[in-house]
Design a protein around this motif. Sequence first.
Motif, short mmCIF file in Angstrom:
data_model
loop_
_atom_site.label_atom_id
_atom_site.label_comp_id
_atom_site.label_asym_id
_atom_site.label_seq_id
_atom_site.Cartn_x
_atom_site.Cartn_y
_atom_site.Cartn_z
N ASN A 134 0.80 -1.10 0.15
CA ASN A 134 -0.07 -0.04 -0.04
C ASN A 134 0.91 1.08 -0.13
OD1 ASN A 134 -1.71 2.32 0.59
ND2 ASN A 134 -3.18 0.86 1.63
N ILE A 135 1.27 1.67 -1.22
CA ILE A 135 2.23 2.78 -1.36
C ILE A 135 1.76 4.21 -0.87
CG2 ILE A 135 3.33 4.12 -2.98
CD1 ILE A 135 3.91 1.52 -4.68
N ALA A 136 0.47 4.34 -1.07
CA ALA A 136 -0.18 5.67 -0.52
C ALA A 136 0.11 5.68 1.22
CB ALA A 136 -1.80 5.72 -0.85
N TRP A 137 -0.43 4.38 1.76
CA TRP A 137 -0.38 4.48 3.27
C TRP A 137 1.20 4.68 3.54
CZ3 TRP A 137 2.48 1.67 6.80
CH2 TRP A 137 2.11 1.91 8.04
N SER A 138 2.16 4.07 2.74
CA SER A 138 3.66 3.99 3.04
C SER A 138 4.14 5.33 2.86
CB SER A 138 4.46 3.12 2.03
OG SER A 138 3.97 1.85 2.31
N GLN A 139 3.73 6.10 1.80
CA GLN A 139 3.96 7.57 1.76
C GLN A 139 3.60 8.45 2.96
OE1 GLN A 139 2.75 8.25 -2.38
NE2 GLN A 139 4.58 7.72 -3.09
N ALA A 140 2.47 8.29 3.12
CA ALA A 140 1.88 9.04 4.44
C ALA A 140 2.43 8.55 5.73
CB ALA A 140 0.22 8.78 4.34
N HIS A 141 3.31 7.58 6.01
CA HIS A 141 3.73 7.12 7.19
C HIS A 141 5.13 7.03 7.16
CE1 HIS A 141 -0.70 6.04 7.71
NE2 HIS A 141 -0.39 6.00 8.88
N GLY A 142 5.70 7.93 6.47
CA GLY A 142 7.26 8.27 6.58
C GLY A 142 8.15 7.20 5.77
N GLY A 143 7.39 6.25 4.82
CA GLY A 143 8.31 5.21 4.17
C GLY A 143 7.89 3.88 4.64
N LYS A 144 7.48 3.69 5.80
CA LYS A 144 7.36 2.31 6.56
C LYS A 144 6.40 1.56 5.39
CE LYS A 144 5.63 0.06 10.63
NZ LYS A 144 5.01 0.01 11.71
N LYS A 145 6.81 0.50 5.21
CA LYS A 145 5.97 -0.17 4.15
C LYS A 145 5.05 -1.25 4.62
CE LYS A 145 9.87 0.31 0.87
NZ LYS A 145 10.32 1.18 1.57
N LEU A 146 3.77 -1.06 3.95
CA LEU A 146 2.70 -2.20 4.63
C LEU A 146 2.29 -3.06 3.17
CD1 LEU A 146 0.52 -2.60 6.65
CD2 LEU A 146 -0.92 -0.84 5.31
N LYS A 147 2.58 -4.22 3.64
CA LYS A 147 2.24 -5.29 2.38
C LYS A 147 0.79 -5.18 2.34
CE LYS A 147 5.95 -8.32 3.22
NZ LYS A 147 6.43 -9.62 3.69
N TRP A 148 0.50 -5.46 0.82
CA TRP A 148 -1.10 -5.61 0.38
C TRP A 148 -1.71 -6.59 0.77
CZ3 TRP A 148 -3.93 -1.60 -1.00
CH2 TRP A 148 -5.23 -1.71 -1.68
N ASN A 149 -1.21 -7.86 0.39
CA ASN A 149 -1.44 -9.04 0.70
C ASN A 149 -0.50 -10.27 0.80
OD1 ASN A 149 -0.76 -9.41 -1.71
ND2 ASN A 149 -2.52 -9.74 -2.95
N LYS A 150 -1.07 -11.37 1.20
CA LYS A 150 -0.08 -12.46 1.57
C LYS A 150 0.81 -12.86 0.32
CE LYS A 150 -0.29 -17.30 2.61
NZ LYS A 150 -1.19 -18.61 2.75
N GLU A 151 1.87 -13.18 0.81
CA GLU A 151 2.97 -13.40 -0.42
C GLU A 151 2.85 -14.90 -0.82
OE1 GLU A 151 6.99 -12.60 0.99
OE2 GLU A 151 6.17 -10.66 1.84
N TRP A 152 2.68 -15.06 -2.10
CA TRP A 152 2.61 -16.32 -2.67
C TRP A 152 3.63 -16.69 -3.68
CZ3 TRP A 152 -3.13 -15.55 -4.34
CH2 TRP A 152 -4.05 -15.90 -3.29
N TYR A 153 4.85 -16.75 -2.89
CA TYR A 153 6.13 -16.94 -4.04
C TYR A 153 6.10 -18.10 -4.37
CZ TYR A 153 7.53 -12.35 -2.33
OH TYR A 153 7.80 -10.83 -2.00
N GLY A 154 6.83 -18.74 -5.55
CA GLY A 154 6.49 -19.87 -6.14
C GLY A 154 5.48 -20.43 -6.71
N LYS A 155 4.38 -19.47 -6.88
CA LYS A 155 3.25 -19.80 -7.66
C LYS A 155 2.77 -18.82 -8.80
CE LYS A 155 1.20 -21.88 -3.55
NZ LYS A 155 0.07 -21.95 -2.51
N PRO A 156 2.21 -18.97 -9.75
CA PRO A 156 1.80 -18.30 -10.93
C PRO A 156 0.47 -17.53 -10.29
CG PRO A 156 1.29 -20.47 -11.62
CD PRO A 156 2.15 -20.65 -10.33
N VAL A 157 0.65 -16.33 -9.83
CA VAL A 157 -0.70 -15.66 -9.21
C VAL A 157 -0.63 -14.11 -9.66
CG1 VAL A 157 -0.57 -17.07 -7.31
CG2 VAL A 157 0.77 -14.98 -7.30
N THR A 158 0.23 -13.74 -10.43
CA THR A 158 0.43 -12.22 -10.83
C THR A 158 -0.62 -12.02 -12.05
OG1 THR A 158 2.00 -12.08 -12.41
CG2 THR A 158 2.69 -12.08 -10.03
N SER A 159 -0.72 -10.72 -12.61
CA SER A 159 -1.31 -10.43 -13.76
C SER A 159 -0.58 -10.23 -14.99
CB SER A 159 -2.22 -9.20 -13.65
OG SER A 159 -3.00 -9.29 -12.56
N GLY A 160 1.02 -10.91 -14.63
CA GLY A 160 1.77 -11.01 -15.86
C GLY A 160 3.30 -10.43 -15.34
N CYS A 161 3.29 -9.75 -14.27
CA CYS A 161 4.58 -9.21 -13.74
C CYS A 161 5.30 -10.44 -13.27
CB CYS A 161 4.46 -7.96 -13.00
SG CYS A 161 3.84 -6.59 -13.77
#
Length: 184
Positions: A134-161
């Motif tokens: 959530n980049i908008a939240w991160s920018q509003a909170h001094g760059g602290k990063k907030l993940k959008w959802n669960k990480e699913w590494y090792g699986k085909p789950v993206t929209s192409g990236c």
Amino acid sequence: RSSSVYTVKYKGKSYKVPGSAVKLTGLVTRGNKRYGTKSAEAFVNGKGYSSGTGYLIWVSTYTQHLYVFTGSRKHWKLLKHISCATGRFEKETPMGTSKITHKMPWLWFNQSVGQGGYYGLRIRGGFIHSWLYNIAWSQAHGGKKLKWNKEWYGKPVTSGCVRVKIDFAKWLYKKIPLNTTAVV
């Protein structure tokens, strides 16, 4: 094609099925078991890939792994690798060879809800970048990063990236120069 006939194996038996009756429901992957160093190097060296830099990136949609090599044509050595997530069925990561054309420290995917990724490397048909945040939240909170959802590494789950962990995305962003060849 509807005029094609496929051979389908099910429980040890083979069946002839008309193409009109076949619908693919998922991508074939090996799971998250990467190729060993010798196998990965043999693959890229055997294909004769070259790069405009001393680096080469290979994304295997089959193993859901991203491999980074150093060297030159037919002399690539594996430098790093990481589990990744590629495009899901019907939104596959585009296959082929391309160059990294530009870099972005962050990019929006759905700006209305603040969804984006960090450390994007532009390749044909998409980006290699961090997981979604959530980049908008991160920018509003001094760059602290907030993940959008669960990480699913090792699986085909993206929209192409191609998504990788943020530390690896940052390393790629800083280390890999423009004009580096990326093979999917």
